[in-house]
Design a protein around this motif. Structure first.
Motif, mmCIF file in Angstrom:
data_model
loop_
_atom_site.group_PDB
_atom_site.id
_atom_site.type_symbol
_atom_site.label_atom_id
_atom_site.label_comp_id
_atom_site.label_asym_id
_atom_site.label_seq_id
_atom_site.Cartn_x
_atom_site.Cartn_y
_atom_site.Cartn_z
ATOM 1 N N HIS B 14 0.896 -1.091 -0.094
ATOM 2 C CA HIS B 14 -0.091 0.070 -0.095
ATOM 3 C C HIS B 14 0.760 1.223 -0.125
ATOM 4 N N ILE B 15 0.402 2.189 -0.942
ATOM 5 C CA ILE B 15 1.281 3.517 -0.693
ATOM 6 C C ILE B 15 0.144 4.574 -0.315
ATOM 7 N N ALA B 16 0.284 5.191 0.730
ATOM 8 C CA ALA B 16 -0.943 5.770 1.627
ATOM 9 C C ALA B 16 -2.150 5.044 1.333
ATOM 10 N N GLN B 17 -3.351 5.604 0.713
ATOM 11 C CA GLN B 17 -4.649 4.654 0.882
ATOM 12 C C GLN B 17 -4.632 3.680 -0.392
ATOM 13 N N TYR B 18 -3.498 3.772 -1.198
ATOM 14 C CA TYR B 18 -3.761 3.036 -2.673
ATOM 15 C C TYR B 18 -3.121 1.645 -2.331
ATOM 16 N N HIS B 19 -3.753 0.618 -2.781
ATOM 17 C CA HIS B 19 -3.375 -0.778 -2.791
ATOM 18 C C HIS B 19 -2.721 -0.786 -4.221
ATOM 19 N N ILE B 20 -1.437 -0.731 -4.084
ATOM 20 C CA ILE B 20 -0.678 -1.125 -5.327
ATOM 21 C C ILE B 20 -0.508 -2.307 -5.900
ATOM 22 N N LEU B 21 0.348 -3.125 -4.891
ATOM 23 C CA LEU B 21 0.768 -4.417 -5.362
ATOM 24 C C LEU B 21 -0.283 -5.358 -4.701
ATOM 25 N N GLY B 38 5.656 -4.923 -18.320
ATOM 26 C CA GLY B 38 4.246 -4.595 -18.045
ATOM 27 C C GLY B 38 3.912 -3.321 -18.444
ATOM 28 N N ARG B 39 2.573 -2.786 -18.446
ATOM 29 C CA ARG B 39 2.188 -1.472 -18.970
ATOM 30 C C ARG B 39 2.675 -0.566 -18.060
ATOM 31 N N ASN B 40 2.743 0.828 -18.567
ATOM 32 C CA ASN B 40 2.931 1.702 -17.463
ATOM 33 C C ASN B 40 1.993 1.716 -16.310
ATOM 34 N N GLY B 41 2.301 1.909 -15.078
ATOM 35 C CA GLY B 41 1.468 1.831 -13.859
ATOM 36 C C GLY B 41 0.996 0.588 -13.543
ATOM 37 N N ALA B 42 1.875 -0.596 -14.159
ATOM 38 C CA ALA B 42 1.424 -1.911 -13.849
ATOM 39 C C ALA B 42 2.065 -2.139 -12.235
ATOM 40 N N GLY B 43 2.968 -1.504 -11.850
ATOM 41 C CA GLY B 43 3.605 -1.759 -10.619
ATOM 42 C C GLY B 43 5.226 -2.310 -10.383
ATOM 43 N N LYS B 44 5.818 -2.242 -11.598
ATOM 44 C CA LYS B 44 7.297 -2.846 -11.713
ATOM 45 C C LYS B 44 8.072 -2.139 -10.658
ATOM 46 N N THR B 45 8.149 -0.822 -10.725
ATOM 47 C CA THR B 45 8.964 0.047 -10.035
ATOM 48 C C THR B 45 8.522 -0.253 -8.411
ATOM 49 N N THR B 46 7.238 -0.238 -8.236
ATOM 50 C CA THR B 46 6.846 -0.399 -6.616
ATOM 51 C C THR B 46 7.416 -1.820 -6.344
ATOM 52 N N THR B 47 7.241 -2.749 -7.226
ATOM 53 C CA THR B 47 7.762 -4.113 -7.074
ATOM 54 C C THR B 47 9.178 -4.057 -6.476
ATOM 55 N N LEU B 54 11.893 0.098 0.413
ATOM 56 C CA LEU B 54 11.854 1.477 0.345
ATOM 57 C C LEU B 54 10.424 1.582 0.407
ATOM 58 N N TRP B 55 9.517 0.762 0.121
ATOM 59 C CA TRP B 55 8.125 0.672 0.579
ATOM 60 C C TRP B 55 7.975 -0.778 1.452
ATOM 61 N N ARG B 56 7.244 -0.546 2.393
ATOM 62 C CA ARG B 56 7.054 -1.721 3.270
ATOM 63 C C ARG B 56 6.078 -2.685 2.627
ATOM 64 N N PRO B 86 17.942 2.889 -9.496
ATOM 65 C CA PRO B 86 16.596 3.484 -9.823
ATOM 66 C C PRO B 86 16.062 3.970 -11.199
ATOM 67 N N GLU B 87 14.661 3.952 -11.443
ATOM 68 C CA GLU B 87 14.497 4.627 -12.596
ATOM 69 C C GLU B 87 14.946 6.244 -12.982
ATOM 70 N N SER B 88 15.104 6.856 -11.652
ATOM 71 C CA SER B 88 15.471 8.191 -11.674
ATOM 72 C C SER B 88 17.061 8.050 -11.558
ATOM 73 N N ASP B 160 16.043 -0.478 -13.006
ATOM 74 C CA ASP B 160 14.613 -0.182 -13.406
ATOM 75 C C ASP B 160 14.688 0.509 -14.556
ATOM 76 N N GLU B 161 14.446 0.193 -15.599
ATOM 77 C CA GLU B 161 14.401 0.923 -17.108
ATOM 78 C C GLU B 161 15.796 1.515 -17.318
ATOM 79 N N PRO B 162 16.745 0.899 -17.409
ATOM 80 C CA PRO B 162 18.100 1.288 -17.828
ATOM 81 C C PRO B 162 18.226 2.162 -19.117
ATOM 82 N N GLU B 192 12.183 -3.688 -18.017
ATOM 83 C CA GLU B 192 12.706 -2.715 -19.345
ATOM 84 C C GLU B 192 11.281 -2.590 -20.309
ATOM 85 N N GLN B 193 11.358 -1.508 -20.984
ATOM 86 C CA GLN B 193 10.388 -1.424 -21.827
ATOM 87 C C GLN B 193 10.887 -1.571 -23.365
ATOM 88 N N ASN B 194 12.269 -1.568 -23.519
ATOM 89 C CA ASN B 194 12.712 -1.560 -24.788
ATOM 90 C C ASN B 194 12.745 -3.143 -25.317
HETATM 91 N N1 LIG Z 1 4.225 7.726 -4.312
HETATM 92 C C1 LIG Z 1 3.189 7.007 -4.794
HETATM 93 N N2 LIG Z 1 1.732 7.691 -4.256
HETATM 94 C C2 LIG Z 1 0.775 6.996 -4.720
HETATM 95 N N3 LIG Z 1 0.575 6.315 -5.883
HETATM 96 C C3 LIG Z 1 1.961 5.765 -6.451
HETATM 97 C C4 LIG Z 1 3.024 6.401 -5.870
HETATM 98 N N4 LIG Z 1 4.067 5.890 -6.533
HETATM 99 C C5 LIG Z 1 3.348 4.934 -7.486
HETATM 100 N N5 LIG Z 1 2.171 5.127 -7.468
HETATM 101 C C6 LIG Z 1 0.903 4.265 -8.191
HETATM 102 O O1 LIG Z 1 1.309 2.970 -8.551
HETATM 103 C C7 LIG Z 1 1.192 2.292 -9.283
HETATM 104 C C8 LIG Z 1 2.275 1.629 -9.894
HETATM 105 O O2 LIG Z 1 3.431 2.313 -9.977
HETATM 106 P P1 LIG Z 1 4.717 1.913 -10.468
HETATM 107 O O3 LIG Z 1 5.677 3.287 -10.669
HETATM 108 O O4 LIG Z 1 5.099 0.677 -9.813
HETATM 109 O O5 LIG Z 1 4.365 1.400 -12.042
HETATM 110 P P2 LIG Z 1 5.533 1.127 -13.277
HETATM 111 O O6 LIG Z 1 5.234 -0.170 -13.561
HETATM 112 O O7 LIG Z 1 6.782 1.243 -12.816
HETATM 113 O O8 LIG Z 1 5.332 2.132 -14.336
HETATM 114 P P3 LIG Z 1 5.995 2.688 -15.368
HETATM 115 O O9 LIG Z 1 6.078 1.870 -16.578
HETATM 116 O O10 LIG Z 1 5.197 3.765 -15.863
HETATM 117 O O11 LIG Z 1 7.542 3.170 -14.700
HETATM 118 C C9 LIG Z 1 0.736 3.512 -10.294
HETATM 119 O O12 LIG Z 1 -0.574 3.473 -10.436
HETATM 120 C C10 LIG Z 1 1.177 4.836 -9.625
HETATM 121 O O13 LIG Z 1 0.554 5.842 -9.926
#
Ligand SMILES: Nc1ncnc2c1ncn2[C@@H]1O[C@H](COP(=O)(O)OP(=O)(O)OP(=O)(O)O)[C@@H](O)[C@H]1O
Ligand SMILES: [Mg+2]
Lengths: 330, 241
Positions: B14-21, B38-47, B54-56, B86-88, B160-162, B192-194
């Motif tokens: 969970h990130i704040a109130q959002y259930h991400i993974l 996975g598509r953008n926003g799938a949760g790869k970075t969060t994983t 860095l997220w618990r 990291p991605e950044s 993450d996405e080198p 990787e998206q490439n």
């Molecule tokens: N700090 C945050 N606060 C709230 N929501 C977040 C935060 N970081 C990520 N999210 C949400 O978590 C979901 C997954 O994000 P994540 O960055 O893991 O995706 P991703 O698969 O890495 O996408 P991308 O390919 O665009 O990098 C997204 O819907 C994003 O909006």
């Protein structure tokens, strides 16, 4: 580590300092008055630097707003009062070495107690409110009020005289200029502290970690370093320096009140904002700028002296919105 | 199949109130390069961030060399031998290239064969050794970020996405470097998206969608199956970027 080549210094803020000095000379006219004011300004600036350097690092490293930083200044000043009283024979003696034997313990006691207090304060007051700015402001302001009351209990509510030992009084007379000895001493100590910090930050691994942590603490942790431990160290060192600054500032004013620290808070915030939050170089340049401008304006236009620092901050931020030496955040 | 270095089972974040993974389940075999797609926003970075603490994770377990690391602190996890790009990129802009690498090298200053290898992979690292890293170009920053991860032997590298935002020539440069890195016994988990990079480097693959793993298998199989790519990624890999 080898000296770092190719790292260039941004000269513009230093040029600004020089320009302020030159402009003041033109406006003041009398060179001897100008020298006196300039040395007073540098002394004040360097003392503010000593007091504020911990504050800017604490904010830069952990985003902690400590409105009780002035407490360490006050404690340092009161420790100087008590220590000099304890060593009154040495302080009153007519010998430089004897005076030094009183002033050194005063400075060390100020640093030691302020550092210990900082350690306790971080643990009890700061740690529970990491990452919550509003709570930080409220609880540190509260902590400051409580601490001021405790100072009342130990030292009483009255103004405490803090006479400097004889060899730190008086002035060197050069031609028609009078240069107060103590101001020169303050300048010297300030420069030593600054040089020490620059060495630490640029030439040691701890220093690298502090600079890296100010930029991106998450990445520092991802590399396996415990940022909390680093932060505690910085907080304690910053508190000790504030204590030292408080002792020196108290001797500068030759008296101490409970509000000595709180009175410095606004000026310190102006300095670290002008300098760029988290930047030691910026804190140094900002403190000198504030010290010089305060003294020049105090002489040229005493009526606007109070507002001049705010105006200075506005002007600097119009020029460089992130401060004189901004820290890049990644 | 090789033994698994890293295993995630039922991981929720969970990130704040959002259930991400929402129950992430996959394994990274030792010695392989696993692609996380996975598509953008799938949760790869969060994983990746959850693996590193860095997220618990709010539920589930993450095992590294069979030890449960789910509730450990980030520095402890990193010190098990895990590096993160990291991605950044996370470059320390005010520090020189050298200083960035000094901090990354936990066991003494960077030197010797490892440093030579970095210089060989990424000549700009040597050229700009004393330059503040903030002045490097985007591609050079990425090289530095990767150099930090490989300056010492690590058991696992999370990347993450080198190739994000880099020119094709530099991407090929990176692919070559990773290909050579794969010859060592380092295990890599890469987002990787490439397509070109993903296909040429990946041994195994895990595909995410909406906070879950929707496919795991061999990279070669996925690369050969366009229908599956379209189903999992919305587009076939060939057209995906
Ligand atoms: N700090 C945050 N606060 C709230 N929501 C977040 C935060 N970081 C990520 N999210 C949400 O978590 C979901 C997954 O994000 P994540 O960055 O893991 O995706 P991703 O698969 O890495 O996408 P991308 O390919 O665009 O990098 C997204 O819907 C994003 O909006
Ligand atoms: Mg991402």
């Amino acid at each position: 580590m080898k000296p770092i080549e190719g790292q260039r210094l941004d000269w513009a803020p230093l040029a600004l300092l020089a320009a302020v000095g030159v402009a003041a000379l033109a406006l003041i006219g009398s060179p001897s008055t100008w020298v006196t004011l300039t040395i007073a300004g540098l002394a004040m600036g360097l003392l503010i630097f000593i007091m504020a350097s911990g504050l800017t690092l604490v904010f830069g490293l952990m985003d902690v707003m400590n409105f009780a930083h002035g407490l360490f200044i006050a404690i340092g000043a009161y420790l100087a009062v008590s220590t000099l009283r304890l060593f009154s024979a040495a302080a009153g003696a007519d010998s430089f070495l004897a005076n030094l034997a009183a002033v050194m313990p005063a400075m060390l006691a100020a640093m030691l107690v302020a550092g210990l207090l900082g350690w306790f304060f971080e643990r009890v007051i700061i740690r529970p409110v990491y990452g919550q700015h509003l709570k930080q402001i409220l609880i540190t302001t509260g902590g400051m009020i409580v601490a001021e009351q405790l100072i009342h209990v130990f030292w009483g509510p009255d103004l405490q005289p803090l006479a400097r030992p004889a060899s730190l009084r008086g002035a060197f007379i050069i031609g028609d200029m009078a240069i107060e000895k103590y101001r020169l001493i303050a300048v010297a100590i300030g420069l030593v502290v600054f040089a020490g910090m620059m060495l630490l930050l640029n030439r040691t691994k701890i220093g690298l970690l502090i600079r890296a942590g100010v930029e991106n603490k998450e990445m520092v942790e991802a590399m396996g370093y415990r940022i909390r431990r680093l932060f505690v160290g910085v907080f304690v060192a910053g508190s000790a320096l504030a204590g030292l600054g408080g002792a020196l500032w108290g001797m500068y004013q030759e008296s101490v009140t409970v509000h000595i620290g709180a009175n410095m808070m606004v000026l310190m915030f102006i300095v670290i904002i002008i300098g760029g939050l988290g930047s030691i170089g910026g804190c140094f340049a900002g403190a000198l700028l504030v010290g010089l401008v305060a003294n020049y304006v105090g002489y040229l236009a005493p009526k606007v002296a109070l507002g001049s620092n705010i105006l200075l901050m506005v002007l600097v931020l119009l020029w460089r919105p992130q401060g004189l030496y901004p820290v890049s955040k990644t | 199949m090789a033994e698994n270095l890293l295993e995630l089972s039922g991981v929720h974040t969970h990130i704040a109130q959002y259930h991400i993974l929402q129950g992430v389940e996959f394994a990274v075999p030792r010695g392989e390069l696993t692609m996380l797609l996975g598509r953008n926003g799938a949760g790869k970075t969060t994983t990746l961030r959850t693996i590193l603490g860095l997220w618990r994770a709010s539920a589930g377990t993450i095992r590294f060399e069979s030890a449960d690391i789910t509730q450990r602190e980030t520095p402890d996890i990193a010190n098990l031998g895990i590096a993160y790009v990291p991605e950044s990129m996370g470059i320390f802009a005010g520090l020189t290239v050298q200083e960035n690498l000094v901090l990354a090298a936990r066991n003494g200053a960077p030197a010797g064969e490892r440093l030579e290898r970095i210089f060989r992979f990424f000549p700009p690292i040597k050229t700009f050794w004393h330059l503040p890293a903030g002045l490097l170009s985007g591609g050079q920053k990425q090289m530095l970020a990767i150099s930090r991860a490989i300056v010492e032997p690590r058991k696992l590298i999370l990347i993450d996405e080198p190739t994000k935002g880099l020119a094709p020539a530099i991407i090929n440069n990176l692919i070559e470097a990773f290909a050579e890195l794969k010859q060592t016994d380092t295990t890599i988990l890469m987002v990787e998206q490439n397509f070109h990079a993903a296909r040429s480097l990946g041994d195994s693959v895990a595909v995410m969608d909406s906070g879950r793993i929707v496919h795991t298998g061999r990279m070669a199989e996925l690369a050969a199956n366009e229908a599956l790519q379209t189903k999992l990624l919305g587009l076939s890999l060939e057209t995906h970027q």
